[in-house]
Scaffold this motif. Structure first.
Motif, PDB file in Angstrom:
ATOM      1  N   ASP A   1      40.383  11.459  13.295  1.00 28.25           N
ATOM      2  CA  ASP A   1      39.959  11.596  14.689  1.00 28.25           C
ATOM      3  C   ASP A   1      39.156  12.890  14.827  1.00 28.25           C
ATOM      4  N   GLY A   2      37.900  12.777  15.225  1.00 24.20           N
ATOM      5  CA  GLY A   2      37.087  13.965  15.417  1.00 24.20           C
ATOM      6  C   GLY A   2      36.143  14.218  14.257  1.00 24.20           C
ATOM      7  N   GLU A   3      35.635  15.448  14.176  1.00 22.54           N
ATOM      8  CA  GLU A   3      34.585  15.817  13.231  1.00 22.54           C
ATOM      9  C   GLU A   3      35.136  16.765  12.173  1.00 22.54           C
ATOM     10  N   THR A   4      35.156  16.299  10.936  1.00 23.02           N
ATOM     11  CA  THR A   4      35.678  17.084   9.813  1.00 23.02           C
ATOM     12  C   THR A   4      34.529  17.777   9.096  1.00 23.02           C
ATOM     13  N   ILE A   5      34.739  19.046   8.744  1.00 21.04           N
ATOM     14  CA  ILE A   5      33.746  19.806   7.985  1.00 21.04           C
ATOM     15  C   ILE A   5      34.282  20.053   6.586  1.00 21.04           C
ATOM     16  N   LEU A   6      33.540  19.598   5.581  1.00 20.36           N
ATOM     17  CA  LEU A   6      33.935  19.766   4.182  1.00 20.36           C
ATOM     18  C   LEU A   6      33.048  20.817   3.542  1.00 20.36           C
ATOM     19  N   ASP A   7      33.673  21.866   3.025  1.00 21.48           N
ATOM     20  CA  ASP A   7      32.955  22.956   2.382  1.00 21.48           C
ATOM     21  C   ASP A   7      32.969  22.754   0.863  1.00 21.48           C
ATOM     22  N   ARG A   8      32.005  23.381   0.193  1.00 21.81           N
ATOM     23  CA  ARG A   8      31.862  23.346  -1.262  1.00 21.81           C
ATOM     24  C   ARG A   8      31.617  21.930  -1.796  1.00 21.81           C
ATOM     25  N   VAL A   9      30.744  21.181  -1.152  1.00 20.97           N
ATOM     26  CA  VAL A   9      30.474  19.813  -1.605  1.00 20.97           C
ATOM     27  C   VAL A   9      29.607  19.781  -2.857  1.00 20.97           C
ATOM     28  N   TYR A  10      29.249  20.954  -3.388  1.00 25.94           N
ATOM     29  CA  TYR A  10      28.526  20.959  -4.666  1.00 25.94           C
ATOM     30  C   TYR A  10      29.371  20.322  -5.759  1.00 25.94           C
ATOM     31  N   HIS A  11      30.697  20.372  -5.604  1.00 20.44           N
ATOM     32  CA  HIS A  11      31.562  19.674  -6.568  1.00 20.44           C
ATOM     33  C   HIS A  11      31.226  18.187  -6.582  1.00 20.44           C
ATOM     34  N   LEU A  12      31.070  17.614  -5.406  1.00 25.03           N
ATOM     35  CA  LEU A  12      30.788  16.201  -5.276  1.00 25.03           C
ATOM     36  C   LEU A  12      29.416  15.859  -5.841  1.00 25.03           C
ATOM     37  N   ASP A  13      28.463  16.758  -5.664  1.00 23.11           N
ATOM     38  CA  ASP A  13      27.105  16.524  -6.159  1.00 23.11           C
ATOM     39  C   ASP A  13      27.047  16.460  -7.680  1.00 23.11           C
ATOM     40  N   ARG A  14      28.069  16.964  -8.357  1.00 21.81           N
ATOM     41  CA  ARG A  14      28.090  16.901  -9.823  1.00 21.81           C
ATOM     42  C   ARG A  14      28.183  15.465 -10.325  1.00 21.81           C
ATOM     43  N   GLY A  15      28.797  14.560  -9.533  1.00 22.83           N
ATOM     44  CA  GLY A  15      29.080  13.239 -10.071  1.00 22.83           C
ATOM     45  C   GLY A  15      28.748  12.047  -9.205  1.00 22.83           C
ATOM     46  N   TYR A  16      28.345  12.261  -7.937  1.00 27.20           N
ATOM     47  CA  TYR A  16      27.992  11.151  -7.052  1.00 27.20           C
ATOM     48  C   TYR A  16      26.539  11.292  -6.623  1.00 27.20           C
ATOM     49  N   GLU A  17      25.761  10.242  -6.821  1.00 29.56           N
ATOM     50  CA  GLU A  17      24.349  10.276  -6.471  1.00 29.56           C
ATOM     51  C   GLU A  17      24.149   9.926  -4.997  1.00 29.56           C
ATOM     52  N   HIS A  18      23.525  10.850  -4.251  1.00 23.34           N
ATOM     53  CA  HIS A  18      23.188  10.620  -2.839  1.00 23.34           C
ATOM     54  C   HIS A  18      24.374  10.026  -2.075  1.00 23.34           C
ATOM     55  N   PHE A  19      25.534  10.628  -2.239  1.00 23.16           N
ATOM     56  CA  PHE A  19      26.782  10.064  -1.708  1.00 23.16           C
ATOM     57  C   PHE A  19      26.720   9.866  -0.199  1.00 23.16           C
TER      58      PHE A  19
END
Length: 428
Positions: free
Chosen positions: A389-407
């Motif tokens: 519920d609401g707006e979540t802010i995720l920090d350090r998403v460079y981890h995700l960029d290591r393995g997911y293309e244009h997630f």
């Protein structure tokens, strides 16, 4: 440092396409070291680890061309001259897969210097199994100042029994054995599709390999390998992540361009949770309709073909929305529950004791500011944010960029409210 902003509440509807597997592409790129000829790889994902591998190979003297768009995610690699057979720390410090160049480098050039690997801080992935295997094949290994150095005139075939199943160890030594003198027999090998994918490329390059995908692999060494063209497998972990995204949001999502045969354990577990799936030859449709019908089902991570450790965090997000109590046992890595505290910040009811996490659902999730700690933890937090519920802010998403293309772009294309932004200081 980029962040994701996610507003939950939208069911995912439509078709989402799976990219090539990072964990197949990285060893296949390393395999190009084994020949002077050109190796062409197709279906390469556009992720940060691939760019790191490109820089690594180029720093050794290789010619590497990465093409996207019209080039259909193709890379051309030619290692005609390896003038500097060193995997430098400043390049590989963010990537565990750096150890994959150790075997092919020493097999091809007789010498290799490789910085101790970096990557996600999810626990030990000991390189000692690589070292023991290369020593059994006649290499001399020394370690100093954070580097491993391997030397040999030519590797010799050997009988190697892995003390524990290791994917990168199997891949690294498999590559080394292709140019070794005589026969090498490996026992207790990893059976992951990524190992089979690498073996298919090596065979196309002229290697003599039998048994890839089983616990025992036989390799008859050859004096020289040649160039080849190979298409990388679809990413089974990305596909599994999207299946959970469709299920957790109560969507109707077609996960296309995947390989269902590689997802047996994930498909079985989702069906036990009450998720309705239509499995095709290269696609899987999630027909959840109503996420309220999710029910708890325990998981225990295992080597392939068991439930993958790389899907554990994502499944835990799903478990927060399932009726009942789910027990999650992590058997592969000892430090892979770092996403738990962030999920608790969002309202999840999770307790951890050793290698076991207990998730009590169904729990309404709320938006919060959360921190991504590793690649798959990042994905689990996005999944949770999709239903919060609401707006979540995720920090350090460079981890995700290591393995997911244009997630975020892929998710946005099927109805997710997700966007990327730079940090408050304007840095990208």
């Amino acid at each position: 440092m980029d962040k994701f902003v996610v507003r939950g509440g939208n069911p995912l509807l439509g078709t989402i396409k799976v990219s090539g597997a990072k964990n197949s592409a990285l060893p296949c790129m390393a395999a190009a070291i084994l020949t002077e000829d050109e190796v062409i790889l197709e279906n390469i994902p556009q992720v940060r680890d691939i760019e790191t591998e490109r820089k690594l190979l180029a720093s050794m003297g290789a010619e590497v061309e990465l093409g996207y768009g019209r080039a259909q995610h193709r890379t051309r690699i030619r290692c005609a001259v390896l003038s500097d057979p060193v995997a430098k720390y400043e390049i590989v410090k963010t990537m565990r897969a750096s150890s994959l160049v150790l075997g092919p480098l020493v097999a091809r050039t007789g010498i290799a210097r490789v910085a101790m690997p970096g990557g996600c801080a999810i626990g030990g992935r000991p390189i000692d199994l690589h070292i023991k295997g290369l020593e059994a094949m006649g290499a001399t290994i020394t370690q100093e100042h954070g580097y491993l150095e391997a030397r040999t005139d030519r590797l010799k075939g050997a009988h190697i029994v892995f003390d524990k199943i290791t994917v990168t160890g199997t891949e690294d030594l498999l590559m080394a054995a292709t140019l070794a003198e005589g026969e090498t027999v490996f026992e207790n090998c990893a059976r992951e599709p990524e190992v089979t994918d690498l073996a298919a490329l090596l065979t196309a390059m002229g290697a003599k390999i039998e048994g890839a995908g089983t616990g025992t692999i036989h390799v008859q060494g050859v004096s020289k390998l040649h160039g080849a063209r190979h298409r990388i497998n679809p990413d089974r972990i990305e596909a599994g992540t999207f299946l959970i995204a469709g299920a957790i949001t109560g969507g109707d999502l077609n996960v296309d361009c995947c390989e269902p045969k590689h997802l047996g354990a994930v498909i079985s577990k989702l069906e036990q949770c009450g998720v309705k799936l239509d499995v095709g030859t290269d696609n899987i449709r999630v027909r959840s309709g109503d996420a309220a019908g999710l029910k708890a089902s325990d998981i225990s991570t295992e080597e392939y073909p068991g439930f993958p450790t790389d899907m554990q965090a994502q499944f835990m997000a799903l478990a927060t929305q399932a009726e009942g109590t789910t027990t999650v046992t992590e058997n592969i890595f000892e430090n892979r529950f770092m996403h738990v505290q962030e999920l608790i910040r969002m309202g999840a009811n999770i307790t951890v004791a050793g290698r076991t996490a207990t998730v009590r659902g169904k729990t309404p999730l709320q938006s919060a500011a959360v921190m991504c700690s590793d690649l798959r933890a990042s994905a689990s937090l996005v999944l949770a944010a999709l239903v919060a519920d609401g707006e979540t802010i995720l920090d350090r998403v460079y981890h995700l960029d290591r393995g997911y293309e244009h997630f975020e772009e892929k998710l946005r294309g099927v109805g997710a409210q997700i966007r990327r932004m730079g940090d408050v200081f304007g840095k990208k």
